[in-house]
Write an enzyme that holds these catalytic residues in place. Structure first.
Site: not given
Length: 164
Positions: A65-66, A69, A71, A73, A75
Site C-alpha cells: 500500500h505504501d 502513492v 512509490g 517512500d 508516506s
C-alpha cells in the site's frame, strides 16, 4: 502448491516493479555504516511473525500500500498533522492496515544501535516485505537500498487511486 508458487511469483514481480532503479540504490547501501541494520530488521520481523503468524501478510501489505502513492517512500507511515493528510485514514487503509507497531519497533531498534543514524523507513518497509515472505516459507531476494522517506502524504490520492 501451485497457488502458493503463483502467490510468491506475484510477490517477486511486485517487488521488482516497486523498486526505484536509481543510481544511488544498492543492496550494500548500509553495509559499511550500519552492518547490523538488516539482521536487526529480520530478527524483529521473525519475532513478530512467531508471535502472530498473520503479521507476515500484514507487513507485506504495508509495503504494497505504501508503494501505490508516489512509490516506496514510507508516506503510509506518516500520521496526520496540520500539513499532512495521512494515507493511514484512506478508504483502502483505515481499520485494515496493521503492523505499524512492528515498523516502529524496528525503527527504534535500528536507531538505538546506530545512535540515530538514519535508516530510512522506506527501506525498512522494503526489507520487511522481503523478510516477511521469507519467514513464511517463500523466496528471498536482494533489496535495493537507499530510498528517502517522504515528508508528505496524500489521503486523497490513496483513496481515489491517483498513484502519481
Amino acid at each position: 502448491m501451485a497457488s502458493s508458487s503463483y502467490f510468491f511469483g506475484t510477490i517477486l514481480l511486485f517487488s521488482f516493479a516497486t523498486m526505484s532503479f536509481s543510481d544511488s540504490l544498492s543492496p550494500f547501501y548500509y553495509q559499511r555504516v550500519c552492518p547490523q541494520a538488516l539482521p536487526t530488521i529480520q530478527r524483529i520481523v521473525f519475532d513478530a511473525i512467531r508471535q502472530e503468524h498473520r503479521m507476515g501478510a500484514s507487513l507485506l501489505r504495508l509495503h504494497f500500500h505504501d508503494s501505490f502513492v508516489n512509490g516506496c517512500d514510507a508516506s503510509l507511515l506518516l500520521d496526520s498533522t496540520s500539513t499532512v493528510d495521512s494515507e493511514k485514514n484512506s478508504l483502502a487503509n483505515a481499520n485494515s492496515a496493521r503492523g505499524f507497531e512492528v515498523i516502529d519497533r524496528i525503527k527504534s531498534a535500528v536507531d538505538k544501535v546506530y545512535n540515530g543514524l538514519v535508516v530510512s523507513c522506506a527501506d525498512i518497509l522494503a526489507v520487511v516485505a522481503r523478510d516477511s515472505v521469507f519467514a513464511l516459507g517463500g523466496p528471498s531476494w536482494t533489496v535495493q537500498l537507499g530510498r528517502r522517506d517522504s515528508t508528505t502524504a496524500s489521503k486523497t490520492d490513496a483513496t481515489t487511486g491517483n498513484y502519481g
